[in-house]
Motif scaffolding. Structure first.
Motif, PDB file in Angstrom:
ATOM      1  N   PHE A 163       0.852  -1.189   0.000  1.00  0.00           N
ATOM      2  CA  PHE A 163       0.000   0.000   0.000  1.00  0.00           C
ATOM      3  C   PHE A 163       0.884   1.233   0.000  1.00  0.00           C
ATOM      4  N   ASN A 164       0.601   2.177  -0.922  1.00  0.00           N
ATOM      5  CA  ASN A 164       1.363   3.422  -1.024  1.00  0.00           C
ATOM      6  C   ASN A 164       0.388   4.595  -1.000  1.00  0.00           C
ATOM      7  N   SER A 165       0.574   5.523  -0.069  1.00  0.00           N
ATOM      8  CA  SER A 165      -0.327   6.671   0.072  1.00  0.00           C
ATOM      9  C   SER A 165       0.405   7.987  -0.129  1.00  0.00           C
ATOM     10  N   ALA A 166       1.508   7.962  -0.909  1.00  0.00           N
ATOM     11  CA  ALA A 166       2.363   9.134  -1.021  1.00  0.00           C
ATOM     12  C   ALA A 166       1.801  10.218  -1.924  1.00  0.00           C
ATOM     13  N   ALA A 167       0.939   9.888  -2.878  1.00  0.00           N
ATOM     14  CA  ALA A 167       0.419  10.894  -3.806  1.00  0.00           C
ATOM     15  C   ALA A 167      -0.560  11.827  -3.090  1.00  0.00           C
ATOM     16  N   MET A 168      -0.686  13.041  -3.596  1.00  0.00           N
ATOM     17  CA  MET A 168      -1.545  14.042  -2.955  1.00  0.00           C
ATOM     18  C   MET A 168      -3.020  13.650  -2.993  1.00  0.00           C
ATOM     19  N   GLY A 169      -3.498  13.207  -4.169  1.00  0.00           N
ATOM     20  CA  GLY A 169      -4.931  12.972  -4.313  1.00  0.00           C
ATOM     21  C   GLY A 169      -5.344  11.535  -4.476  1.00  0.00           C
ATOM     22  N   SER A 170      -4.382  10.611  -4.416  1.00  0.00           N
ATOM     23  CA  SER A 170      -4.720   9.209  -4.657  1.00  0.00           C
ATOM     24  C   SER A 170      -3.884   8.288  -3.789  1.00  0.00           C
ATOM     25  N   ASN A 171      -4.359   7.070  -3.621  1.00  0.00           N
ATOM     26  CA  ASN A 171      -3.615   5.986  -2.996  1.00  0.00           C
ATOM     27  C   ASN A 171      -3.360   4.905  -4.036  1.00  0.00           C
ATOM     28  N   ARG A 183       4.508  -5.044 -12.812  1.00  0.00           N
ATOM     29  CA  ARG A 183       4.083  -4.638 -11.459  1.00  0.00           C
ATOM     30  C   ARG A 183       2.618  -4.252 -11.580  1.00  0.00           C
ATOM     31  N   PHE A 184       1.748  -4.879 -10.781  1.00  0.00           N
ATOM     32  CA  PHE A 184       0.313  -4.619 -10.867  1.00  0.00           C
ATOM     33  C   PHE A 184      -0.035  -3.503  -9.889  1.00  0.00           C
ATOM     34  N   ILE A 185      -0.539  -2.382 -10.413  1.00  0.00           N
ATOM     35  CA  ILE A 185      -0.806  -1.210  -9.584  1.00  0.00           C
ATOM     36  C   ILE A 185      -2.243  -0.756  -9.779  1.00  0.00           C
ATOM     37  N   LEU A 186      -2.959  -0.587  -8.677  1.00  0.00           N
ATOM     38  CA  LEU A 186      -4.284   0.013  -8.685  1.00  0.00           C
ATOM     39  C   LEU A 186      -4.181   1.369  -8.009  1.00  0.00           C
ATOM     40  N   GLU A 187      -4.470   2.442  -8.759  1.00  0.00           N
ATOM     41  CA  GLU A 187      -4.437   3.785  -8.201  1.00  0.00           C
ATOM     42  C   GLU A 187      -5.856   4.332  -8.157  1.00  0.00           C
ATOM     43  N   LYS A 222      -6.428   9.542 -12.151  1.00  0.00           N
ATOM     44  CA  LYS A 222      -6.445   8.421 -11.210  1.00  0.00           C
ATOM     45  C   LYS A 222      -7.086   8.803  -9.879  1.00  0.00           C
ATOM     46  N   SER A 223      -7.026  10.070  -9.528  1.00  0.00           N
ATOM     47  CA  SER A 223      -7.606  10.502  -8.252  1.00  0.00           C
ATOM     48  C   SER A 223      -9.127  10.471  -8.275  1.00  0.00           C
ATOM     49  N   THR A 224      -9.723  10.100  -9.417  1.00  0.00           N
ATOM     50  CA  THR A 224     -11.182  10.012  -9.506  1.00  0.00           C
ATOM     51  C   THR A 224     -11.667   8.567  -9.566  1.00  0.00           C
ATOM     52  N   ILE A 256     -12.145  -0.894 -10.490  1.00  0.00           N
ATOM     53  CA  ILE A 256     -12.277   0.541 -10.257  1.00  0.00           C
ATOM     54  C   ILE A 256     -12.484   1.266 -11.582  1.00  0.00           C
ATOM     55  N   THR A 257     -13.145   2.412 -11.512  1.00  0.00           N
ATOM     56  CA  THR A 257     -13.396   3.213 -12.699  1.00  0.00           C
ATOM     57  C   THR A 257     -13.452   4.684 -12.323  1.00  0.00           C
ATOM     58  N   SER A 258     -13.186   5.557 -13.278  1.00  0.00           N
ATOM     59  CA  SER A 258     -13.226   6.996 -13.012  1.00  0.00           C
ATOM     60  C   SER A 258     -14.670   7.446 -12.835  1.00  0.00           C
ATOM     61  N   GLU A 259     -14.929   8.153 -11.751  1.00  0.00           N
ATOM     62  CA  GLU A 259     -16.292   8.641 -11.513  1.00  0.00           C
ATOM     63  C   GLU A 259     -16.660   9.791 -12.441  1.00  0.00           C
ATOM     64  N   ILE A 260     -15.675  10.333 -13.190  1.00  0.00           N
ATOM     65  CA  ILE A 260     -15.969  11.381 -14.167  1.00  0.00           C
ATOM     66  C   ILE A 260     -15.632  10.915 -15.587  1.00  0.00           C
ATOM     67  N   ALA A 261     -15.475   9.596 -15.754  1.00  0.00           N
ATOM     68  CA  ALA A 261     -15.198   8.992 -17.066  1.00  0.00           C
ATOM     69  C   ALA A 261     -13.923   9.542 -17.705  1.00  0.00           C
TER      70      ALA A 261
END
Length: 295
Positions: free
Chosen positions: A169-177, A213-217, A250-252, A240-245
């Motif tokens: 688990f990586n939580s370093a990004a400002m708007g996403s994990n 490397r399998f990454i889910l952002e 990735k932060s969506t 997962i999918t973007s809530e704004i299409a």
């Protein structure tokens, strides 16, 4: 940088029979110091002090690793402060932790300690902030490590080679994990991270692609699942999918409620759509907590 955490001294801990009494006592004293330093590097009220305590912690941890036979010392008190995960074949263990010197800065630290009487360990240096679009395809080493907090190690044989899937688990990004699976193997130079064993849909779901490397952002406050399911003999994860299409934002990304999978086929883990069928409940029925626990 280095790896591990410590705790108060308990000399007669289970699993220390190969250590001399003197070595056990020394490691117990070092663990006392490591536990105190771990508390400070994680919780110091002045954020900049956390890095200073982390440097001291790392040096102390190295001193512990350099004691012959220290792999047999369990560091059970330190395990309450940082992550200490053992490979199921007992060939190595990983120490790692997160330091947050400010609300917007998060740094990962770690080390791999190899089994055996002779001291052998590899500090891990976080390189994740330097990886962007090539994060899923780049092979890395101990000096260039995709930093994260690991929560599971799964040993596998893929293509005739022993490898280890590392769930983190990586939580370093400002708007996403991010949740990810890295592939650890060892060569004469040390640990290597990444191997092209995942066959998954691309970001737009238009074609299959092979990644190392399998990454889910996903969106910062979303909750997703990624873990290995023993009963199904496959990796399960939240679709997962973007809530704004917008697949570029990735932060969506948020979970859809569906569970996909990765199933080993020969030398790859191949995508399985709807690995867990969505339950259609009648009014008043409650879902049964099965695969969604953990991860």
């Amino acid at each position: 940088m280095t790896v591990i955490l410590a705790g108060p001294a308990v000399f007669a801990q289970k699993g220390t029979s190969s250590l001399s009494k003197e070595s056990q006592e020394t490691l117990g004293q070092l663990e006392d110091s490591l536990v105190a330093l771990a508390d400070s590097m994680i919780q110091a009220p002045v954020p900049d002090d956390r890095i200073d305590f982390c440097v001291r912690f790392t040096k102390k941890l190295r001193s512990a690793f350099e004691i012959a036979g220290s792999f047999d010392y369990p560091f059970s008190r330190l395990a309450g402060k940082i992550h200490i995960l053992n490979a199921d074949d007992k060939s190595f263990r990983i120490f790692n932790w997160l330091i947050a010197p400010s609300e917007n800065i998060r740094r990962y630290y770690g080390a791999i300690q190899m089994a055996g009487e002779e001291p052998r360990f590899y500090p891990l240096k976080d390189f994740s902030s330097n990886l962007e679009k090539d994060a899923a395809t780049t092979t890395l080493n101990a000096d260039h490590w995709y930093g994260c907090e690991y929560y599971k190690i799964l040993s596998q044989t893929i293509g005739g080679q022993k490898v280890y899937l590392l769930f983190g688990f990586n939580s370093a990004a400002m708007g996403s994990n991010k949740k990810l699976i890295d592939v650890l193997s060892f060569d004469p130079q040390g640990p290597m991270f990444g191997a092209p064993v995942f066959v998954v849909p691309d970001d737009r779901g238009e074609r299959m692609t092979q990644v190392s490397r399998f990454i889910l952002e996903y969106k910062k406050d979303a909750q997703i699942y990624l873990n290995y399911d023993d009963s199904k003999k496959m990796i399960l994860y939240s679709r997962i999918t973007s809530e704004i299409a917008d697949p570029n934002r990735k932060s969506t990304y948020i979970p859809t409620g569906q569970i996909d999978g990765l199933k080993q086929e020969s030398d790859v883990y191949r995508f399985v759509k709807d690995a867990v069928p969505v339950l259609k409940l009648q009014d008043g029925q409650a879902p049964i907590d099965g695969v969604m626990s953990g991860g």
